[in-house]
Every structure is written in C-alpha cells, then in structure tokens.
Design an enzyme around this catalytic site. Structure first.
Site, mmCIF file in Angstrom:
data_model
loop_
_atom_site.group_PDB
_atom_site.id
_atom_site.type_symbol
_atom_site.label_atom_id
_atom_site.label_comp_id
_atom_site.label_asym_id
_atom_site.label_seq_id
_atom_site.Cartn_x
_atom_site.Cartn_y
_atom_site.Cartn_z
ATOM 1 N N SER A 1 31.930 -17.190 -23.838
ATOM 2 C CA SER A 1 32.886 -17.801 -23.379
ATOM 3 C C SER A 1 32.593 -19.427 -22.865
ATOM 4 C CB SER A 1 33.307 -17.127 -22.180
ATOM 5 O OG SER A 1 34.109 -16.214 -22.393
ATOM 6 N N LYS B 1 33.579 -22.190 -12.455
ATOM 7 C CA LYS B 1 34.401 -21.291 -12.877
ATOM 8 C C LYS B 1 34.751 -20.403 -11.532
ATOM 9 C CE LYS B 1 34.874 -17.979 -16.654
ATOM 10 N NZ LYS B 1 34.142 -17.315 -17.783
ATOM 11 N N SER C 1 36.604 -17.760 -22.029
ATOM 12 C CA SER C 1 37.346 -17.693 -20.985
ATOM 13 C C SER C 1 37.175 -18.703 -20.045
ATOM 14 C CB SER C 1 36.808 -16.173 -20.422
ATOM 15 O OG SER C 1 35.731 -16.332 -20.021
HETATM 16 N N1 GLN Z 1 36.246 -13.829 -25.803
HETATM 17 C C1 GLN Z 1 35.201 -12.833 -25.509
HETATM 18 C C2 GLN Z 1 36.008 -11.702 -24.804
HETATM 19 O O1 GLN Z 1 37.294 -11.697 -25.085
HETATM 20 C C3 GLN Z 1 34.256 -13.441 -24.660
HETATM 21 C C4 GLN Z 1 34.566 -13.266 -23.042
HETATM 22 C C5 GLN Z 1 33.283 -13.971 -22.319
HETATM 23 O O2 GLN Z 1 32.357 -14.346 -22.727
HETATM 24 N N2 GLN Z 1 33.343 -13.676 -21.115
HETATM 25 O O3 GLN Z 1 35.775 -10.886 -24.048
#
Ligand code: GLN
Length: 485
Positions: free
Chosen positions: A174, A73, A150
């Site tokens: 994420s 990532k 994400s």
């Molecule tokens: N979907 C969650 C958010 O919007 C989780 C994001 C993550 O785990 N980086 O922050």
C-alpha cells in the site's frame, strides 16, 4: 511555486539559514491543500499546524525534521485530531492517544498538516473505497487514472508537492505500489523495525509502518527517527538502531542482486521492460552483479490468494472491536446484537463486508485446515523460497508494478499472469517482513512507474545504499507531478 516541492534536506538548509520559517511552510501547505482537487484529505489540521509552527522559532541545526510539514494516513491515531480510517463506522471518532510514529515526528518538531485519505481501513489498492470517494492521481489532471492505494492521500500529497514526506501503511504493497504510480520513493522497513502502536491494525502479521518521500536520502533520514523499540508495541524489535544515512556512499561494487525472471516475464508494458533492462545494464556497469533467478511459478501465483485469505482472516478478527458499542458510530436497536448488526452493516462499505465474509469463512472451524492453515503453509513456502534467494543475493530487484496507474474503469484483467504475479508480488516483503523500497524508474504515456528493491531482514542500511545507487543510475528524483501532464 513556494518551497514545498523541495526535499527534506533542501528545506532544512533553508530553515537553518532563516530563509524560510516553519510558519511560511505551514501556510504554503495549507494554501496548497485548499487549492488541491485530488481529494487527498480526511482532515486538514489548519489550526493545529499553524499553532505548532508559530512556536518554532529557533532552528535545531542537527535535526533535519525541525519545522518540516508532513501528512499522515488517517489510520494512525492522533490525539485530539479526528481519525476515522476513511470509514463511516468511525466518523466523528477523536482518539485520546497518539500513535508512536506521529508522536516521534512531533517530538522532532516536524509539523503534521493533514490526515490523509485511504482505501477504507487500508483494505484495497485503488484509492477509491474510502468514504469520501476516489482520490485522484496528481499526474493526471483529467482524473481518469487511479493514484493507487491504500495510502492514496499520502501519495497524492507528496506527489502534488504539498509536503516533502508523508506517512502511510503497507500490508501488501500500500505504499510501494502507489509510489510506483506517482514517481515517489516508497519504503517499508523490516517487520518490527518501527512501532505500530496506534496504527489501526488491518492484518497484524503483515502490517508495516511505511512512508513516501521524493528521494532515498530523505527516506533514510526518516528511519533514523522512526526506528526503534517501543514497549507499547510488543512486536517491535530490540535490535539496535543504526544511523541509516551513514552508509549512503553508493559503494556497491560486488553487491549481488537477483531479478526474478518469472515476474519480469509476466509484464507486457514495453516501456517498463526497456527502462528496467537499461537500469540493469547501468547497475552492472557500476559493479553490481545482477543475475536472473527462478522462483516456482505456482508459488508466485499463490501469493495473491494466500495474501487474501491471511489478511482477511486477520482483518476480521482485528476489526471485531468496531461494533458501535465502545466508540465510533452507533445505530439504534432493541438488543445489543441488533445494535452491532446494524452498525456494522451500515458502517462498512461493501468491500469491507466482503473481506470480513472471506475472513470469517476461512476461520470457520470446518474450513480452517483447507483455507487459513493452507494459506499459512503457502506463505511459509513463499518466504522460504525468498530467503533462499536472499542467502545468495543482497536484494531482489524487479519492476514495482506491471503498469502505470490503472484507469478507474475497466483496466485490470484479474485472470492474467501479469495481474496475478507482477501486480501482487510485493506482498512477499510483507510475508517475510523484509525491508523493501520502490524508486522511480521511468514514464509510459506521461505516467510514472517504479522499480522495487527488497533486501534481507534488518539490512535497512544496505537497502538504502543500494537504493541510492539505483536512484543515481536511473536519474529520477525530487520530482513532483507536472502541470498539464
Ligand atoms: N492492495 C492490498 C489490499 O488490497 C494491500 C493493502 C495494504 O497494503 N494495506 O489489501
């Protein structure tokens, strides 16, 4: 078809026998990345990967990662390789050091082939907010469904059969949520188990290194390499590292799992519920004791708001360094205040600016008690309730998501219990720093969904053993998105 749809262990066997070389694998990955149309890459490391692969001539028989290509990532620092967190504000930034995770993989002669797209700075869950636009779900060739985020590019890459594993990060879900949307295994260990040195901080008390594979054993293999104390990350644990592959014996008789009834009850999708119930029956038949337990509804409904307040507050503070003064993009201005204001206004998307406003608002002195501290207290109550369950049980077992991958438009009802509870409960694992793994569970209208197992802190070995049994009884592993589906 090539080889890269195979697992780490299968590829290792072929590499050992000399039936394929690291260079063959890297060339295949590069061809596949160039032909891919899911918008999963910030940067394809073509030159770097070819160079590294050509140096690998003698297979290390006891090193399963030798010569295996992977994606990482783009919120991990990679020395001399552009890294921008899918944000305009870091466009052109080239780190002068590498994250610990990346370095450990390179030390094992695994070969990084791409920096993958993410929701901008890892904030988001849709795979739509990075500066390159939407990343698509390889399971839907018509590009109508999200891949999830994400860690969108990392998920898409493994599910498209381009690499057998990829590194993501998990602050709320994420990795474990996109794993559910892509028929992948998505794992995050206990907080502190893997060094976060060089991972762009989003919300430090919740951030975890996490990753995707296509089966549980590969996931355990990776933890063997990634786990362990790193003096460069003072939050990394001194706890001894185990061989996480040793306990994959599937001996689960008498193990106890708790299903949180309120989470399951909030899910409408019949295919998910049926597949989940059938997995419960099969696990029971294998000797696992599974009970339905209760968790206070008001606590479950508090997960999302507490997560938003805490994560936005921490993100606001962590990202204060992105000001155009020290690195990254810089806008012109007459004073340094103007430079910072213009840089941050233009460099961040609307979503990020909104989150920083929520964060700043909850950290304001006059709001702190009512917002930030209240969210912290809610977190503590949620963690206590979770740990109370885990005093009696080896793990918590529930569907990983209440739906298959959502459509890009008009799919989520943000006021429903389904959304509030079942779509957000995975953050419990981050609140409490617990090992948590998503495993493929089934398909609904040709799209995948997964199941999640969350265990006690630092019981990764038990987590993988239970997960491998779950994987066995469900019977879905080592699959990639199929053509035409
Ligand atoms: N979907 C969650 C958010 O919007 C989780 C994001 C993550 O785990 N980086 O922050």
């Amino acid at each position: 078809m090539g080889y890269l749809h195979l697992s780490i262990t299968e590829l290792h066997e072929l590499l050992k026998k000399g039936e394929v070389t690291p260079l063959d694998l890297v060339k295949e990955a590069i061809d596949k990345m160039k032909a891919d149309n899911n918008n999963a890459f910030e940067y394809i490391m073509e030159k770097e990967a070819l160079e590294q692969a050509s140096l690998l001539t003698k297979c290390e028989e006891d090193n399963p990662l030798w010569g295996i290509p992977f994606g990482i990532k783009d919120n991990y620092s990679t020395k001399d390789v552009p890294t921008c967190g899918s944000s305009d504000i870091l466009k052109g930034y080239v780190p002068i050091f590498s994250s610990e995770v990346y370095q450990r993989l390179i030390n094992k002669h695994a070969i990084p082939v791409a920096k993958t797209t993410l929701d901008e700075l890892a904030m988001g869950g849709s795979g739509t907010t990075g500066h390159l636009g939407k990343t698509y779900n390889p399971w839907d060739k018509s590009h109508k469904h999200q891949v999830g985020g994400s860690s969108c590019g990392s998920a898409a890459m493994v599910s498209a059969g381009i690499v057998p594993f990829s590194i993501g990060s998990d602050t709320g879900d994420s990795v474990r949520k996109p794993a559910s949307y892509n028929a992948l295994v998505g794992f995050k260990p206990s907080w502190g188990r893997i060094s976060r040195f060089g991972l762009f901080p989003f919300a430090t008390s919740l951030d975890h290194v996490a990753y995707f594979t296509r089966n549980v054993e590969d996931s355990a293999i990776l933890l063997n390499v990634l786990a362990g104390r790193d003096d460069k990350d003072s939050s990394s644990s001194f706890k001894e590292v185990e061989d996480y592959t040793l306990n994959l014996n599937k001996d689960v008789k008498g193990k106890k799992l708790a299903v949180i009834k309120e989470i399951v009850d909030s899910i409408d999708n019949k295919d998910i519920i049926n597949a989940f119930n059938s997995s419960v029956e099969k696990l029971r038949a294998s000797g696992v004791i599974i009970d339905y337990v209760h968790m206070d509804l008001s606590l479950l409904k508090a997960i999302y708001p507490a997560y938003i307040v805490i994560s936005c507050a921490e993100a606001t503070s962590n990202n204060a360094n992105l000001d155009g003064i020290k690195f990254g993009q810089r806008e012109d201005g007459d004073t340094y205040q103007e430079v910072i204001m213009k840089t941050r206004t233009n460099g961040f998307s609307e979503l990020i600016r909104r989150r920083f406003i929520i964060g700043s608002y909850s950290l304001l002195k006059e709001n702190q008690n009512e917002l930030f501290l209240r969210a912290q207290k809610a977190r503590r109550l949620i963690v206590n309730a979770t740990n109370d369950i885990l005093k009696e049980y080896d793990g918590i077992y529930c569907p990983a998501s209440p739906s298959v991958a959502p459509l890009f438009v008009g799919s989520s009802d943000k006021l429903s219990n389904e959304y509030l509870i079942a779509d957000n409960y995975l953050a419990i694992g981050n609140f409490a720093g617990l090992p948590s793994i998503t495993i493929p569970l089934g398909f609904s209208e040709k799209l995948p969904f997964g199941v999640n197992l969350t265990c006690k802190a630092f019981e990764e070995s038990n987590t993988f053993n239970l997960a491998s049994k779950i994987e066995e009884v469900i019977g879905i592993k080592n699959i990639i998105a199929k053509e035409g589906e």
